[in-house]
Design a protein around this motif. Sequence first.
Motif, short mmCIF file in Angstrom:
data_model
loop_
_atom_site.label_atom_id
_atom_site.label_comp_id
_atom_site.label_asym_id
_atom_site.label_seq_id
_atom_site.Cartn_x
_atom_site.Cartn_y
_atom_site.Cartn_z
N ILE A 147 -63.05 91.15 39.95
CA ILE A 147 -62.85 91.44 41.38
C ILE A 147 -61.42 91.98 41.51
O ILE A 147 -60.46 91.24 41.37
N ALA A 173 -64.99 97.41 43.46
CA ALA A 173 -64.04 98.39 43.99
C ALA A 173 -64.04 98.45 45.52
O ALA A 173 -63.00 98.71 46.13
N ARG A 196 -61.05 86.79 38.85
CA ARG A 196 -60.50 87.25 40.13
C ARG A 196 -58.98 87.15 40.12
O ARG A 196 -58.44 86.04 40.20
#
Length: 252
Positions: free
Chosen positions: A24, A69, A194
Amino acid sequence: MALFGSKKDYSRTDVKVPESLGVIMDGNGRWAKKRLLPRSAGHRAGAENLKELCRLCKGYGVKYLTVYAFSTENWSRPKDEVDQLMNLFIEFFDKYDAELEEEDIRVRFSGDIKGLPDQLQEVCKRGEERSVNRKTMQLIVAINYGGRREIENAVRKIAAEVREGRIEPSDITEKMISDNLYLPDVPDPELIIRPSGEMRMSNFLLWESAYSEFWVSECLWPDFGYDELTKAFIDYAGRDRRFGGLSKGEKK
Ligand code: IPE
Ligand code: IPE
Ligand code: MG
């Protein structure tokens, strides 16, 4: 200073490399703010860093890299920022193809592609067509992607099969749902990373992540490099993936 030395060592024995990895790409805005730059500068730095992540993942032997994205929720940002992002994607993915070709990386896009500006849809289509025979790694770009949207889409396709009398509601299986997602041949990610510290999925790969390991880094996405990725793979090596069963040592 580099924690693990400046040399990139892809053959270390303390890591475990996932075949399928999700990332992410979060923190571009905070990266820019720290430098008193506009958010658009953060997005540009983030796009540049995707090249480095591809090289690192290829070096380690990842086969499928799925990067987040642009989410279906990101349309709620100011129009200026959304426009800048769309223009950046158009510029970046067209120019980037030469480098992807050199690295033998196939690029695919996952998400509600028809909801993107026409020019970007063309860039996505061209990129996919040009790279279809590349074998070393697949880069999957989740763009206008939402996990719920993906499941909604799959359910709609299955409902049409029911309506046409090809299947009964009782025939519907988990596998059938998996098979109707955007890219059914891409394995579920074993690990999702992340950057930037948020402890949430933000609608990323909801169905596919049922048993993914999750690793959060405080490092902002444009700064995320070899050291952080290596830390993630070291941590992943120590995870006990039980899938609801027992640890290996406890099995009789
Ligand atoms: C991620 O960075 C890029 C996109 C969501 C498109 P952000 O723009 O979310 O950066 P932060 O979270 O504001 O730092
Ligand atoms: C998730 O980041 C989406 C992408 C990185 C593309 P966001 O910045 O949009 O997520 P929230 O708003 O912090 O949940
Ligand atoms: Mg964010």
